[in-house]
Design an enzyme around this catalytic site. Sequence first.
Site, mmCIF file in Angstrom:
data_model
loop_
_atom_site.group_PDB
_atom_site.id
_atom_site.type_symbol
_atom_site.label_atom_id
_atom_site.label_comp_id
_atom_site.label_asym_id
_atom_site.label_seq_id
_atom_site.Cartn_x
_atom_site.Cartn_y
_atom_site.Cartn_z
ATOM 1 N N ASN A 429 0.844 -1.191 0.000
ATOM 2 C CA ASN A 429 0.000 0.000 0.000
ATOM 3 C C ASN A 429 0.884 1.247 0.000
ATOM 4 O O ASN A 429 1.774 1.372 0.847
ATOM 5 C CB ASN A 429 -0.880 0.007 1.258
ATOM 6 C CG ASN A 429 -1.671 1.294 1.395
ATOM 7 O OD1 ASN A 429 -2.611 1.544 0.655
ATOM 8 N ND2 ASN A 429 -1.286 2.134 2.357
ATOM 9 N N GLU A 430 0.674 2.117 -0.984
ATOM 10 C CA GLU A 430 1.405 3.389 -1.041
ATOM 11 C C GLU A 430 2.912 3.151 -0.896
ATOM 12 O O GLU A 430 3.617 3.901 -0.217
ATOM 13 C CB GLU A 430 0.909 4.340 0.058
ATOM 14 C CG GLU A 430 -0.575 4.662 -0.056
ATOM 15 C CD GLU A 430 -1.130 5.424 1.142
ATOM 16 O OE1 GLU A 430 -0.386 5.611 2.127
ATOM 17 O OE2 GLU A 430 -2.305 5.829 1.114
ATOM 18 N N MET A 431 3.411 2.111 -1.550
ATOM 19 C CA MET A 431 4.771 1.650 -1.276
ATOM 20 C C MET A 431 5.840 2.684 -1.630
ATOM 21 O O MET A 431 6.892 2.732 -0.987
ATOM 22 C CB MET A 431 5.050 0.359 -2.042
ATOM 23 C CG MET A 431 4.087 -0.770 -1.680
ATOM 24 S SD MET A 431 2.778 -0.932 -2.893
ATOM 25 C CE MET A 431 3.679 -1.681 -4.235
#
Length: 824
Positions: A429-431
């Site tokens: 997520n949102e790396m």
Amino acid sequence: MGFCMKDSKQYYKSSIGKSLKRSNGYLKLVLVLYLIMVSWSGYSKEVFNSRTKENINANWLYLEKNIKDINLALNDANWESINLPHTWNALDATDLNPGYRRSGSWYKKELAISNIENNKLYQLYFEGVNINSEVYVNGQKAGGHIGGYIGFTIDITEFIKSGKNDIVIRVDNSYDPEVIPSQKSDFFIFGGITRDVWLETIPKQHLSELKITTPKVSENEAELLATVAINNLNNSNLKVQANLLDAQGVTVVSSVFKIKNNTAKIHFRNIKNPKLWDTEHPNLYTLKVALLEKGDVIDSVQNRVGFRWFEFKDHGAFYLNGKRVLLRGTHRHEEHAGVGAAMSNMQHRKDMELIKDMGANFVRLAHYPQDPEVYKACDELGLLIWDELPWCRGGLGNETWKTNTKNMLTEIINQNYNHPSIIIWSLGNEMYWLPDFENGDDTDKMNSFLTELNDLAHQLDPSRKTAIRKYYEGSHIVDVFSPSIWSGWYSGSYKSYQKAIDTYKKEYPHFLHAEYGGSSHVGRHTENPVTGEGKIQSDGWEEEIVQTDVANIAQIGDWSENYIVDLFDWHLRISENDENFVGNVQWAFKDFGTPLRPENAIPYMNQKGLVDRAGNPKDAFYVFKSYWSKEPFTYIESHTWTERQGPKDLARDISVYSNCPEVELFLNGKSLGVKKRDLKVFPAAGLNWNLNFKEGKNTLVAVGKTKENKTVKDELAINYRFTKNGKAVGLKLESELLENGNYLVTAIAYDKNGLRCLDYEDQVYFQCLSGGETLKSQGTPTGSESIAMANGKAAIEVKRDGKNIPVVMMVLNQNFKGTYLTIE
């Protein structure tokens, strides 16, 4: 590590004595009893107590010191008694003095093992330790684990002795850039042994790593394929017997299978008319597997099975068992008021039951794998799962980071493989946000590693989908993608939602919208919520990483419950009426703690929950329930808005959220008419009335009628005044004795005429000066010493200290330097 062993049961010896009377009648009786036993167990003979599993949560000692050396730790005099699960961040992560401790601590326990059996292995199973751990047994290091949120096993056989054994564990949640999640994540990384711990014994010749797949499933027939590893130390001639039982315990199919290369393949090809697992009827079977030596059962394990198949149609909807299912989802963080992440199984279960009661059929476990009780509950309740690797922000790391991350993904999939509720393995997520390493946001390198993870996930489990959220450059790598759509909160108006999903349905073949919503402060309401119209660009929906130069509702809005009700109402109206939409996943089900939000109305709390941190529903909960739940109900908006004001004869809007086809509203005993529910109408599916309150007490009653002419009702008393309050000139304190014996101390802002200031929203600070203590650091509307007022009101719960002296309370802020209350 065999994750199936966590659910294994003990099997009992069933044999027939050799010295039987030879009477014909007695032999018939014995034969009948034998057949009954065989039909129940499926096995010719079972070994008594082949496995044991003992919960050892009780009677631990805890040392909150970051000492590296075990001997120095053991010689320290400051150990305190605790029970597990435990986190040292339960009460330091929120409120005035967060002191969010990220460091090391020690745990120890004296474990009594009366008789060590030479043919058994002894192991400790930890369901989750945050975030790195070292395990010592009788002074020797027995093992450890890197990364939190995942179960792991430590073999202690060679370290134990008969009698008392010292188990010592060092746990560390210090900042470690080589272990995900990143410290830049928007949630607390709770340190401690946050889940159950078990002592297990298993035979040295045993089964492990039971993996179950259902390669072919239809309403008429199903196929089951399972593999199980065998630890065959003696190279004995072993076989495996497998029984598939239905929910009533009746054997559906049974067979014996050969072992090759220490692995047995269990294959049941023609399971007729299987009862399918779905979100409405989560039918579960049980696969029992026994290890046989010369006909005797020397080990056995079992795991539940759900027969289902699913499909994401290209640029279309989601199908479960051949039928279109709109994914109605929410997110869940693993924490609760007062205990942080050290939740009991009952608390985990209650969360999932409340999500199901709301009518949801899907949950994203964000942003990490969660307690085994959560997966068990989802299997039983019919909740589909998006399970997530905690690669949350921080970008790409070094080689050690990569190894740790791949290991964690492997552990997640192996541990949770057999749960029919899981349909998605999320890889992050949102790396790319805010990299922890130099060049950590390099797109080519990010995509190369993401491809490795994607290939690994499909290698470990070809049957499920992979996904990521909000890393656009890698959207083509995974099977399912969620862009960022925060219409009406971080960008634009909520009225842009239809345009957003229409855009992404065309762009991404398998588009599932994860994360939408906004913050609401319980009890805060306004007659005219800030919608941003005329102040912000209405068509936006993307969340920017840095928002200092962005105008959005998150910054200029009022955080009122009624604005969030409208936002969710609009989103749900869109999604429920779109036949080609996979579905969406609201963020988040429960308010949760975060180090990134000290300035919030409740400090250090992300207040986007549909329920508060203690699990009490907010208004928004009932909006979802009105769209999703089948259990008839009505709810008048809002039970936390009982004091209102306005000019005489000015009509006010009242919405009723209900899943009944029609609702009749009464004001002070007079009917205001019946309205039909229409999901295409906004707000409240048309269950909205304009009415005029009288001055003083008003009583509203909403009566919903079902198709079967059954009625459900809700009642609400509202105190209405025609005089608008002036500016606040002071704070006053009141107290109320609660059923639990504590006091609820309430602060009220008032004007020069003594009217409550319904528009006063400043932060206030509570303190108990003597006679008791506040229930602070809970992160709830009545459990925070620092809190913003909601419509001129704030409260905190106070407990007497048992000294039989008056409780003295104080409330203050910058404008009002101190108001006091004495409770005798």
